[in-house]
Design a protein around this motif. Structure first.
Motif, PDB file in Angstrom:
ATOM      1  N   VAL A  64      30.649  50.015 -24.169  1.00  0.00           N
ATOM      2  CA  VAL A  64      32.003  50.535 -23.972  1.00  0.00           C
ATOM      3  C   VAL A  64      32.111  51.200 -22.601  1.00  0.00           C
ATOM      4  CG1 VAL A  64      33.671  52.264 -24.779  1.00  0.00           C
ATOM      5  CG2 VAL A  64      32.512  50.773 -26.423  1.00  0.00           C
ATOM      6  N   LEU A  65      31.081  51.942 -22.198  1.00  0.00           N
ATOM      7  CA  LEU A  65      31.067  52.556 -20.869  1.00  0.00           C
ATOM      8  C   LEU A  65      31.096  51.497 -19.777  1.00  0.00           C
ATOM      9  CD1 LEU A  65      28.347  55.299 -21.479  1.00  0.00           C
ATOM     10  CD2 LEU A  65      30.838  55.625 -21.383  1.00  0.00           C
ATOM     11  N   PHE A  66      30.438  50.379 -20.030  1.00  0.00           N
ATOM     12  CA  PHE A  66      30.419  49.258 -19.091  1.00  0.00           C
ATOM     13  C   PHE A  66      31.817  48.648 -18.947  1.00  0.00           C
ATOM     14  CE2 PHE A  66      30.045  44.571 -18.734  1.00  0.00           C
ATOM     15  CZ  PHE A  66      29.553  44.492 -17.444  1.00  0.00           C
ATOM     16  N   TYR A  67      32.467  48.372 -20.079  1.00  0.00           N
ATOM     17  CA  TYR A  67      33.800  47.775 -20.019  1.00  0.00           C
ATOM     18  C   TYR A  67      34.794  48.686 -19.304  1.00  0.00           C
ATOM     19  CZ  TYR A  67      32.181  44.342 -23.461  1.00  0.00           C
ATOM     20  OH  TYR A  67      31.507  43.346 -24.111  1.00  0.00           O
ATOM     21  N   GLU A  79      36.077  46.628  -4.421  1.00  0.00           N
ATOM     22  CA  GLU A  79      35.136  45.512  -4.329  1.00  0.00           C
ATOM     23  C   GLU A  79      33.829  46.045  -3.774  1.00  0.00           C
ATOM     24  OE1 GLU A  79      36.662  42.029  -2.443  1.00  0.00           O
ATOM     25  OE2 GLU A  79      38.622  42.254  -3.407  1.00  0.00           O
ATOM     26  N   SER A  80      32.790  45.932  -4.575  1.00  0.00           N
ATOM     27  CA  SER A  80      31.486  46.444  -4.180  1.00  0.00           C
ATOM     28  C   SER A  80      30.412  45.466  -4.632  1.00  0.00           C
ATOM     29  CB  SER A  80      31.245  47.819  -4.821  1.00  0.00           C
ATOM     30  OG  SER A  80      29.890  48.191  -4.719  1.00  0.00           O
ATOM     31  N   ASP A  81      29.697  44.920  -3.660  1.00  0.00           N
ATOM     32  CA  ASP A  81      28.599  44.006  -4.004  1.00  0.00           C
ATOM     33  C   ASP A  81      27.538  44.721  -4.829  1.00  0.00           C
ATOM     34  OD1 ASP A  81      29.838  41.934  -2.658  1.00  0.00           O
ATOM     35  OD2 ASP A  81      28.709  42.250  -0.797  1.00  0.00           O
ATOM     36  N   LEU A  82      27.281  45.987  -4.490  1.00  0.00           N
ATOM     37  CA  LEU A  82      26.285  46.767  -5.226  1.00  0.00           C
ATOM     38  C   LEU A  82      26.720  46.930  -6.687  1.00  0.00           C
ATOM     39  CD1 LEU A  82      23.660  48.362  -5.121  1.00  0.00           C
ATOM     40  CD2 LEU A  82      24.995  50.373  -4.411  1.00  0.00           C
ATOM     41  N   ALA A  83      27.980  47.201  -6.904  1.00  0.00           N
ATOM     42  CA  ALA A  83      28.486  47.353  -8.271  1.00  0.00           C
ATOM     43  C   ALA A  83      28.368  46.037  -9.046  1.00  0.00           C
ATOM     44  CB  ALA A  83      29.927  47.838  -8.250  1.00  0.00           C
ATOM     45  N   VAL A  84      28.659  44.946  -8.392  1.00  0.00           N
ATOM     46  CA  VAL A  84      28.542  43.639  -9.072  1.00  0.00           C
ATOM     47  C   VAL A  84      27.088  43.379  -9.466  1.00  0.00           C
ATOM     48  CG1 VAL A  84      28.788  41.142  -8.770  1.00  0.00           C
ATOM     49  CG2 VAL A  84      30.607  42.676  -7.989  1.00  0.00           C
ATOM     50  N   PHE A  86      24.818  45.698 -10.135  1.00  0.00           N
ATOM     51  CA  PHE A  86      24.538  46.567 -11.279  1.00  0.00           C
ATOM     52  C   PHE A  86      25.185  46.034 -12.558  1.00  0.00           C
ATOM     53  CE2 PHE A  86      23.859  50.295  -8.213  1.00  0.00           C
ATOM     54  CZ  PHE A  86      22.472  50.214  -8.332  1.00  0.00           C
ATOM     55  N   ALA A  87      26.365  45.465 -12.440  1.00  0.00           N
ATOM     56  CA  ALA A  87      27.039  44.900 -13.613  1.00  0.00           C
ATOM     57  C   ALA A  87      26.229  43.748 -14.199  1.00  0.00           C
ATOM     58  CB  ALA A  87      28.449  44.434 -13.244  1.00  0.00           C
ATOM     59  N   TRP A  88      25.767  42.846 -13.328  1.00  0.00           N
ATOM     60  CA  TRP A  88      24.946  41.724 -13.814  1.00  0.00           C
ATOM     61  C   TRP A  88      23.633  42.224 -14.410  1.00  0.00           C
ATOM     62  CZ3 TRP A  88      26.730  37.407 -15.278  1.00  0.00           C
ATOM     63  CH2 TRP A  88      27.793  36.796 -14.628  1.00  0.00           C
ATOM     64  N   LEU A  89      23.030  43.210 -13.773  1.00  0.00           N
ATOM     65  CA  LEU A  89      21.775  43.758 -14.297  1.00  0.00           C
ATOM     66  C   LEU A  89      21.985  44.408 -15.662  1.00  0.00           C
ATOM     67  CD1 LEU A  89      20.205  45.242 -11.045  1.00  0.00           C
ATOM     68  CD2 LEU A  89      19.381  43.260 -12.358  1.00  0.00           C
ATOM     69  N   MET A 119      20.772  53.032 -17.312  1.00  0.00           N
ATOM     70  CA  MET A 119      20.719  53.430 -15.904  1.00  0.00           C
ATOM     71  C   MET A 119      21.636  52.551 -15.050  1.00  0.00           C
ATOM     72  SD  MET A 119      18.893  56.114 -15.739  1.00  0.00           S
ATOM     73  CE  MET A 119      19.593  56.524 -17.333  1.00  0.00           C
ATOM     74  N   PHE A 120      21.737  51.267 -15.389  1.00  0.00           N
ATOM     75  CA  PHE A 120      22.623  50.375 -14.630  1.00  0.00           C
ATOM     76  C   PHE A 120      24.090  50.768 -14.815  1.00  0.00           C
ATOM     77  CE2 PHE A 120      19.102  47.070 -15.166  1.00  0.00           C
ATOM     78  CZ  PHE A 120      18.536  47.393 -13.940  1.00  0.00           C
ATOM     79  N   VAL A 121      24.457  51.131 -16.033  1.00  0.00           N
ATOM     80  CA  VAL A 121      25.851  51.523 -16.246  1.00  0.00           C
ATOM     81  C   VAL A 121      26.121  52.885 -15.599  1.00  0.00           C
ATOM     82  CG1 VAL A 121      25.841  52.701 -18.504  1.00  0.00           C
ATOM     83  CG2 VAL A 121      27.741  51.239 -17.899  1.00  0.00           C
TER      84      VAL A 121
END
Length: 133
Positions: A64-67, A79-84, A86-89, A119-121
């Motif tokens: 839920v925190l991820f969504y 738009e953040s490549d780093l965030a993307v 972390f999202a995939w991880l 940790m990723f979220v």
């Protein structure tokens, strides 16, 4: 962000279908009374019924925190490549967590994949916060 979110939704449906299949099979084999599922209480149930039910419930806890954070990235136009990454991880860690939980269920491996996802979220939230400063 949309693609990792979509894969997370697919994971939830896959685990849900597995859970339903296991429940029907346990009732059909006579291992569990159908009444058990009315309140999820009373009587011993096979480990696989408990594992699949708990794993399905897990898909509605930390994710839920991820969504929410992904929706914030999208709605705020960040738009953040780093965030993307972390999202995939996060999604990969949740897939690994589900695989471990539903198969050999070694607690240390499951805990490590859970904490990695957490940790990723958290990293997603930190990157979002930094981008908004």
């Amino acid at each position: 962000m949309l693609y990792p979110m979509f894969l997370m939704v697919l994971l939830t449906f896959v685990v849900g279908f597995i859970t339903v299949k296991v429940r029907f099979a346990s009732v059909k084999s006579g291992e569990v009374s159908a009444k058990y599922f009315k309140l999820m209480d009373g009587g011993n149930v096979p480990e696989i019924v408990t594992k699949t039910s708990r794993n399905f419930n897990n898909q509605f806890e930390v994710p839920v925190l991820f969504y929410v954070v992904c929706c914030l990235y999208i709605s705020l136009g960040i738009e953040s490549d780093l965030a993307v990454i972390f999202a995939w991880l996060f999604v990969v860690s949740r897939m690994v967590h589900s695989y471990i939980h539903l198969t050999y269920n070694y607690i240390i491996h499951r805990m490590l994949s859970f904490w990695a996802g957490l940790m990723f979220v958290l990293a997603l939230w930190i990157v979002l916060f930094i981008n908004q400063i």
